[in-house]
Design a protein around this motif. Structure first.
Motif: not given
Length: 272
Positions: A25-28, A53-55, A217-222, A262-266
């Motif tokens: 998956a790529s993320f922006g 490191g975003y795409d 609101m929270a950061d992704v994965g938090e 967090s996204l990279r760890a999923m």
């Protein structure tokens, strides 16, 4: 002979159909998250997004910079442009200018970013915007651009027994996409995963934003939202762009870094 048998077995094993790993998956980033940095120096902000490191990126204004220069710079940093948000006033007064700016930014999609309360008090106003967006869609397609609507939470609140989101889905041209936001869906009391499944053919962009236990609101994965399952479902049904955003981050750059980690760890595989 034994050597020949082993060699043959090895060759046969090598000819077996390989297990194809799912495409990563790529993320922006929706650049509204770092709007203060964009205001100071949009080129430096874009560079910092690439360094994280975003795409890809999604523009929310050019902050006075030349759109074509922003496009070339972003691409030079290895970033694609997922879309360009347009102000409702520009779309209302001069849609051709909004289309031209989105093209100059190298975006393939022009998005209506927001409607203020005075533009959405009645169903007639929603119907006017539905007709307006369909007309803009004709102009955009002639220039090779797609059009999409960015939904928040207010589209899910009934007006005279009708949810504006339903009016939009039914009234807009079928090739006009939707950008959903995981946090705002949950805030509206809507299950993001269920809504994605029910509208698989219309969602093109997804804002990734988590929700804390207290509803903030929270950061992704938090937070508490099933982000992994949401992304897996969205990928299955062809959502093209996944954009991290947090409107109120105390430290926007730390927020973007935490979310990407967090996204990279999923284990984000399609079809889960």
């Amino acid at each position: 002979m034994r050597f020949a048998f082993v060699m043959a077995a090895g060759l046969l094993a090598g000819c077996a159909t390989p297990q194809v790993a799912p495409e990563p998956a790529s993320f922006g980033v929706q650049l509204y998250t770092v709007r203060e940095s964009m205001q100071r120096n949009p080129f430096a902000a874009i560079l910092d997004v690439a360094r994280l490191g975003y795409d890809e990126i999604e523009f929310a204004g050019t902050h006075g910079a030349d759109p074509a220069l922003l496009c070339r710079y972003a691409r030079g940093m290895g970033l694609e442009v997922a879309a360009a948000h347009a102000d409702w006033r520009q779309l209302k007064a001069d849609p051709a200018a909004a289309i031209a700016e989105a093209k100059a930014l190298c975006a393939d999609t022009l998005l209506l970013a927001w409607l203020p309360e005075e533009e959405r008090r009645t169903l007639d106003q929603w119907r006017e915007w539905t007709a307006r967006l369909s007309a803009i869609n004709t102009l955009a397609k002639a220039e090779g651009l797609s059009l999409a609507y960015h939904a928040h939470d207010f589209e899910f609140a009934e007006t005279n027994g009708i949810r504006p989101i339903d009016l939009l889905f039914e009234g807009l041209d079928s090739d006009i996409g939707f950008e959903l936001d995981t946090y705002w869906l949950a805030t509206a009391g809507v299950d993001p995963l269920a809504f994605l499944k029910a509208n698989a053919d219309r969602v093109t962009h997804l804002h990734l934003k988590d929700m804390a236990a207290d509803g903030s609101m929270a950061d992704v994965g938090e937070g508490t939202l099933p982000i992994q399952a949401i992304i897996a479902q969205a990928r299955t049904q062809g959502v093209r762009h996944f954009l991290v955003e947090r409107d109120d981050a105390p430290d926007p750059w730390a927020s973007l870094a935490t979310s990407l980690d967090s996204l990279r760890a999923m284990p984000l595989q399609q079809g889960e």
